[in-house]
Design a protein around this motif. Structure first.
Motif, mmCIF file in Angstrom:
data_model
loop_
_atom_site.group_PDB
_atom_site.id
_atom_site.type_symbol
_atom_site.label_atom_id
_atom_site.label_comp_id
_atom_site.label_asym_id
_atom_site.label_seq_id
_atom_site.Cartn_x
_atom_site.Cartn_y
_atom_site.Cartn_z
ATOM 1 N N PHE A 146 48.281 21.316 18.802
ATOM 2 C CA PHE A 146 47.189 22.178 19.260
ATOM 3 C C PHE A 146 47.555 23.616 18.901
ATOM 4 C CE2 PHE A 146 50.203 21.716 22.725
ATOM 5 C CZ PHE A 146 50.391 23.022 23.170
ATOM 6 N N PRO A 147 46.541 24.490 18.764
ATOM 7 C CA PRO A 147 46.830 25.883 18.426
ATOM 8 C C PRO A 147 47.550 26.589 19.576
ATOM 9 C CG PRO A 147 44.542 25.328 17.939
ATOM 10 C CD PRO A 147 45.097 24.210 18.758
ATOM 11 N N VAL A 148 48.604 27.303 19.248
ATOM 12 C CA VAL A 148 49.379 28.007 20.265
ATOM 13 C C VAL A 148 48.563 29.189 20.780
ATOM 14 C CG1 VAL A 148 51.492 29.332 20.702
ATOM 15 C CG2 VAL A 148 51.558 27.294 19.245
ATOM 16 N N TYR A 149 48.343 29.212 22.085
ATOM 17 C CA TYR A 149 47.568 30.286 22.693
ATOM 18 C C TYR A 149 48.499 31.456 23.032
ATOM 19 C CZ TYR A 149 49.178 27.492 26.705
ATOM 20 O OH TYR A 149 49.940 26.768 27.597
ATOM 21 N N PRO A 150 47.929 32.650 23.251
ATOM 22 C CA PRO A 150 48.773 33.861 23.336
ATOM 23 C C PRO A 150 49.875 33.796 24.383
ATOM 24 C CG PRO A 150 46.489 34.487 23.026
ATOM 25 C CD PRO A 150 46.497 32.989 23.206
ATOM 26 N N ARG A 151 49.572 33.285 25.577
ATOM 27 C CA ARG A 151 50.596 33.293 26.639
ATOM 28 C C ARG A 151 51.768 32.382 26.282
ATOM 29 N NH1 ARG A 151 50.677 31.230 32.572
ATOM 30 N NH2 ARG A 151 51.812 32.862 33.643
ATOM 31 N N LEU A 152 51.481 31.246 25.660
ATOM 32 C CA LEU A 152 52.542 30.333 25.255
ATOM 33 C C LEU A 152 53.369 30.940 24.128
ATOM 34 C CD1 LEU A 152 53.904 27.583 25.502
ATOM 35 C CD2 LEU A 152 52.166 26.650 23.952
ATOM 36 N N ALA A 153 52.705 31.555 23.163
ATOM 37 C CA ALA A 153 53.432 32.195 22.055
ATOM 38 C C ALA A 153 54.382 33.270 22.577
ATOM 39 C CB ALA A 153 52.433 32.802 21.067
#
Length: 577
Positions: A146-153
């Motif tokens: 899944f695309p990495v969202y900002p908080r996870l990145a």
């Protein structure tokens, strides 16, 4: 006169079912299961498994997953503790001898991983689908990514140095030698293989119930258990195959209080859940709407009631298998009146208040240790976060769960794609403390799903992440709905206050007397008045993630429409149909 409360999102409505969770893809997965004919338990487990994949910095399959379930046909509310136990060999002396009286991050904090057992147990007791069916969305997310969202990145980037030092974790969290960047597709092949192994175990037997038990046995008694125990042993930890084989999730009755027209249910004192009903019992003696929503009088009263409850939590709450918790007395109206009398409307307690004496309010006399306990003020390091999901299905069943334990808080088990629960960090190394480390004991957990009935009918499952802030945010959101007439989205979006004037639940149990965190949207005059009354006001941003991302679903008593709310402080979302 009707007061209008602003919200940046509309309240989502559904005629049949509703899902709300701390990640939009998990919410979508839960809704897909409902549309395929599943019930609240099926959809809730599907969403919870997706959260384990989507929010590894907050939860994982080897962590915890306390669950509350409401069965519409019987009107029964029950809990699944979803909380692991210390290995049998654990002791305060072991930490003193091996770690100099410290509880270092990682394997030393390991307790039996409970989330997998909780998900499987919820399906077996309340669901209608197989593990293969409900795990399909999570498996797809792990395999295809899944695309990495900002908080996870940002979390990957912040913890890259630590993850690089864990050989079993680096290939997953630092593919190609660096943390995944936002919008890149990130995959978890080891975790996907673990899901497939559980599915294969289930499919080797004749019926659904036996299949779920086969999957459970693979995890706790079979090859997966052997791999977990061997890794823990190699890393100098205490968890053994025997600890895993002996483990079963608990099924304790919830605690509850009557508040106005509502009955509010919480998990028992093996977690901090009773803080919500205990605070409501104290606040029942006030006309809260007359004080004005988020006025200085109102927020002062809420904060002081919570501080009294946290004093009792620190002294009395613990694993009931090891501790005689006077929960009946703590939740009684008479005891609430004695605690209410300790609130000064003009002045804040400068520190954690004294705990109370619930003995006169117990049906049977109990010998309680009432020796004074005064923690030393120390700074509070940031603790792990958590996630949440809730479901109401077409038949009025409700599911409420608070999965937790970051996969970044301990090395991944090689080849399995998940970390062993680090929830031991919520125990004490003080022999005088109720929640001290003992072999086979459950730590006192912060995650605590809840639900409320109104006039005997299902009204609202609700909960959130946020450590010691959870019960505080949950209380404020419930009061926003019950006392101020807000829909769940309005209730969730209102600014909040979060106290830290008590020992933090996470090691080393930081304590900052008098500190009250206040979101910036609270009026400046209110913040100034709270400070004048003695609160050490710490101004947070207008929308602070630390104020806890609450999710909730309200069942409209007039129309049975499901109305969902989810928190813009996180990647939360609600969907209905």
């Amino acid at each position: 006169m009707v007061t209008w409360y602003n919200a940046h999102r509309p309240a989502v409505m559904g005629a049949a079912s509703m899902v709300s969770s701390t990640h939009y893809l998990a919410t979508t997965a839960g809704l897909e299961i409902l549309k395929a004919g599943g019930n609240a338990a099926d959809a809730g487990v599907a969403a919870g498994l997706c959260i384990n994949v989507l929010e590894p910095h907050l939860t994982n399959l080897g962590g915890v997953a306390p669950i509350m379930y409401y069965e519409a046909a019987s009107g029964h509310a029950g809990t699944i503790s979803g909380l692991g136990r210390w290995p049998a060999a654990a002791s305060i002396e072991w930490f003193q001898e091996r770690h100099g009286g410290d509880m270092p991050e990682g394997i030393p904090r390991t307790v039996v991983p409970a989330a997998a057992g909780a998900w499987l147990d919820a399906l077996a007791r309340h669901g209608t689908m197989t593990f293969a069916q409900v795990a399909a969305p999570a498996l797809e997310l792990a395999e295809r990514g899944f695309p990495v969202y900002p908080r996870l990145a940002q979390t990957f980037a912040d913890q890259a140095e630590k993850l690089a030092g864990w050989p079993s974790a680096a290939p997953t969290f630092l593919p190609g030698g660096r943390p995944p960047r936002r919008h890149e597709v990130w995959r978890q092949p080891d975790l996907a293989r673990t899901f497939r192994r559980l599915i294969a175990a289930e499919q080797g037997v004749a019926n659904r119930e036996a299949g779920l038990e086969a999957a459970r046995r693979l995890f706790y008694e079979g090859e997966l258990a052997a791999e977990m125990a061997a890794f823990c042993r190699a890393e100098g930890g205490l968890l053994t195959e025997r600890d895993l084989a002996r483990f079963r999730v608990g099924h304790e009755a919830p605690v509850c209080v009557a508040y106005r027209d509502y009955t509010v249910y919480a998990c028992g004192p093996w977690c901090q859940g009773p803080v919500v009903p205990q605070a409501l019992a104290i606040l029942a003696g006030y006309d809260l709407p007359a004080l004005g929503h988020n006025s200085a009088d109102y927020l002062h009263l809420v904060a002081e009631a919570l501080k009294l409850c946290f004093a009792d939590r620190d002294k009395f709450y613990g694993d009931p298998d090891f501790v005689a918790v006077p929960i009946e007395g703590l939740l009684s109206p008479g005891y609430a009146a004695t605690r209410r009398a300790r609130i000064d409307p003009a002045r804040a307690w400068p520190e954690m208040p004294p705990f109370g004496d619930p003995r006169p309010f117990l049906a049977e006399p109990a010998a309680l240790d009432l020796a004074p306990y005064r923690p030393e003020p120390v700074g509070a390091p940031p603790g792990p976060d958590t996630a949440y999901c809730c479901v109401v299905d077409r038949d009025g069943n409700a599911f409420s769960a608070t999965p937790s334990d970051s996969a970044l808080s301990s090395p991944l088990v090689p080849g399995l794609g998940f970390a062993l629960s680090s929830r031991g960090s919520q125990s004490w190394l003080d022999p005088a403390h109720t929640s001290r480390v003992e072999g086979g004991k459950r730590p006192r957990l912060t995650p605590n799903p809840a639900l409320a009935l109104r006039d005997g009918e299902l009204f609202m499952p609700f909960g959130c992440p946020g450590g010691d802030g959870q019960t505080q945010a949950m209380l404020q959101v419930f009061l926003n709905v019950a006392e101020f007439g807000m829909n769940p989205q309005q209730a969730i979006e209102q600014p909040r206050v979060i106290s830290e004037s008590f020992p933090d639940s996470f090691w080393p149990h930081g304590y900052q007397p008098g500190k009250l965190n206040v979101e910036g949207r609270v009026a400046p005059a209110v913040r100034a008045e709270l400070a004048r009354r003695g609160h050490k006001v710490n101004e947070w941003p207008d929308w602070s993630a630390a104020a806890c991302a609450v999710c909730a679903i309200v069942v409209d008593p007039a129309t049975s429409t499901r109305v969902g709310g989810a928190d813009p402080r996180r990647d939360s979302y609600a969907l209905g149909w």
